[in-house]
Design a protein around this motif. Structure first.
Motif, short mmCIF file in Angstrom:
data_model
loop_
_atom_site.label_atom_id
_atom_site.label_comp_id
_atom_site.label_asym_id
_atom_site.label_seq_id
_atom_site.Cartn_x
_atom_site.Cartn_y
_atom_site.Cartn_z
N LYS A 1 16.56 19.14 -8.74
CA LYS A 1 15.35 17.47 -9.01
C LYS A 1 16.08 16.55 -7.92
N HIS A 2 14.60 15.95 -6.77
CA HIS A 2 15.45 14.93 -5.62
C HIS A 2 16.53 14.32 -6.61
N LEU B 1 19.11 16.40 -22.75
CA LEU B 1 18.95 14.99 -21.49
C LEU B 1 20.28 14.13 -22.19
N TYR B 2 21.19 14.62 -22.02
CA TYR B 2 22.59 14.21 -22.50
C TYR B 2 23.30 14.95 -20.79
N GLU B 3 23.34 16.31 -20.91
CA GLU B 3 24.02 16.80 -19.83
C GLU B 3 23.01 16.51 -18.62
N THR B 4 21.70 16.34 -18.47
CA THR B 4 20.87 15.69 -17.13
C THR B 4 21.78 14.71 -17.07
N ASP B 5 21.58 13.79 -17.91
CA ASP B 5 22.28 12.44 -17.54
C ASP B 5 23.03 12.56 -16.89
N SER B 6 24.08 13.22 -17.90
CA SER B 6 25.91 12.88 -17.59
C SER B 6 25.60 13.73 -15.32
N LYS B 7 25.31 14.19 -15.21
CA LYS B 7 24.72 15.43 -14.15
C LYS B 7 24.20 14.40 -13.49
N ILE B 8 23.49 13.86 -13.85
CA ILE B 8 23.11 12.68 -12.52
C ILE B 8 23.03 11.67 -11.91
N ARG B 9 24.14 11.08 -13.16
CA ARG B 9 25.26 9.61 -12.82
C ARG B 9 26.55 10.51 -11.77
N ALA B 10 27.14 11.41 -12.39
CA ALA B 10 27.88 12.05 -11.32
C ALA B 10 27.60 12.63 -9.63
N ILE B 11 26.00 12.98 -9.81
CA ILE B 11 25.62 12.72 -8.05
C ILE B 11 25.68 11.24 -7.61
N LYS B 12 25.17 9.72 -8.50
CA LYS B 12 25.02 9.21 -7.87
C LYS B 12 26.18 8.77 -8.16
N LYS B 13 27.41 8.83 -8.58
CA LYS B 13 28.36 8.07 -8.48
C LYS B 13 29.22 9.08 -7.02
N ARG B 14 29.47 10.16 -6.71
CA ARG B 14 29.62 10.97 -5.34
C ARG B 14 29.14 10.45 -4.26
N GLU B 15 28.13 9.97 -4.35
CA GLU B 15 27.08 9.92 -3.13
C GLU B 15 27.44 8.29 -2.98
N GLU C 1 27.20 22.50 -4.17
CA GLU C 1 27.20 22.77 -4.52
C GLU C 1 26.06 23.61 -3.76
N ALA C 2 25.83 24.79 -3.26
CA ALA C 2 24.78 25.26 -2.47
C ALA C 2 23.89 24.81 -2.20
N PRO C 3 23.02 24.41 -1.09
CA PRO C 3 21.86 23.90 -1.30
C PRO C 3 20.93 24.70 -1.06
N PRO C 4 19.72 24.38 -2.04
CA PRO C 4 18.39 24.94 -2.86
C PRO C 4 18.21 25.69 -1.21
N PRO C 5 17.10 26.89 -1.70
CA PRO C 5 16.59 27.15 -1.18
C PRO C 5 14.69 26.39 -0.25
N SER C 6 14.26 26.08 0.42
CA SER C 6 13.49 25.19 0.82
C SER C 6 12.02 25.72 0.11
N LYS D 1 17.49 14.14 -1.70
CA LYS D 1 18.23 15.13 -1.65
C LYS D 1 17.77 15.85 -3.06
N HIS D 2 17.78 17.77 -2.44
CA HIS D 2 17.28 18.10 -3.61
C HIS D 2 19.16 19.12 -4.45
N SER D 3 19.06 18.18 -5.31
CA SER D 3 20.92 18.42 -6.20
C SER D 3 19.90 19.74 -7.75
N LYS D 4 21.18 20.50 -7.29
CA LYS D 4 21.19 21.40 -8.57
C LYS D 4 21.65 20.94 -9.92
#
Length: 175
Positions: free
Chosen positions: A44-45, A116-130, A146-151, A49-52
C-alpha cells in the motif's frame, strides 16, 4: 453443500512470481479471490512509499471490497512464490457460496475484521517509524526492515475480466 465443495467449483488462474494481480487505486472488476497455493504480498502507498502490509497465504480470501461495493482496489497484490493458484469469486459465485455454505460468510466476516485490526496497527507502526526518522530518532527493533516491493509499473496486471465460473476438470482443486 459445504465450503470445500463451493471452492472446488471456482474458475482458477495461476500467476507467476513478480506478477501483479491488481494495483492499488485501479477500478475493481468486481471479483475477489481465494488463494489455493503460493504466497502473495500486499503493498500500500503510505506517505508516498510502497509499504508491505502483510502476506496472503493458502486458505485466505482477499479482495472482498470488490464484491461488496465495487470500490477501487485498496492495495496492490504481488506474487512472491514461484507461482500462485487462485480461485476467482465474482458476485454470482459469492451469492451462491453464501447460500450453499453459511460458514463462508462467517469466516469471511471474521477474517475481514481481523485484517482491519492488523492493517490499522501496521499503518500506525509505519507512520510512527517515519515520524521518528524525521525527528532523528532511531528505533531499536528486532523486526527486520521490509524489502522494497517490485516495481508494479513495469509488470502487467493479470486480466481476470471475462473469466467464467465454469471450471474445467483440471481446474477443480483437490481440497
Amino acid at each position: 453443500m459445504g465450503l470445500k465443495e463451493s471452492l472446488a467449483k471456482l474458475s482458477m488462474i495461476t500467476i507467476k512470481r513478480g506478477e501483479v494481480l491488481f494495483k492499488e487505486g485501479v477500478p475493481s472488476n468486481g471479483a475477489m479471490f481465494f488463494l489455493f497455493e503460493g504466497q502473495l504480498d500486499i503493498y500500500k502507498h503510505i506517505d508516498g512509499k510502497h509499504s508491505k502490509l502483510r502476506s496472503i497465504l493458502p486458505g485466505e480470501f482477499f479482495g472482498e471490497m470488490a464484491i461488496i461495493n465495487n470500490s477501487p482496489r485498496a492495495a496492490s497484490i504481488v506474487t512472491v512464490s514461484e507461482y500462485a493458484k487462485l480461485g476467482i469469486i465474482n458476485r454470482g459465485s459469492f451469492v451462491k457460496m453464501s447460500q450453499e455454505s453459511p460458514e463462508f460468510l462467517f469466516l469471511l466476516l471474521k477474517r475481514v475484521i481481523e485484517r482491519l485490526y492488523e492493517t490499522d496497527s501496521k499503518i500506525r507502526a509505519i507512520k510512527k517509524r517515519e515520524d521518528d526518522e524525521k525527528k532523528g530518532i532511531t528505533a531499536s527493533s528486532s523486526e527486520p526492515e521490509e524489502a522494497p516491493p517490485p516495481s508494479a509499473d513495469d509488470i502487467p496486471m493479470i486480466p481476470v475480466e471475462g473469466l467464467t465460473d465454469d471450471p474445467t476438470e483440471e481446474d477443480i482443486p483437490r481440497v
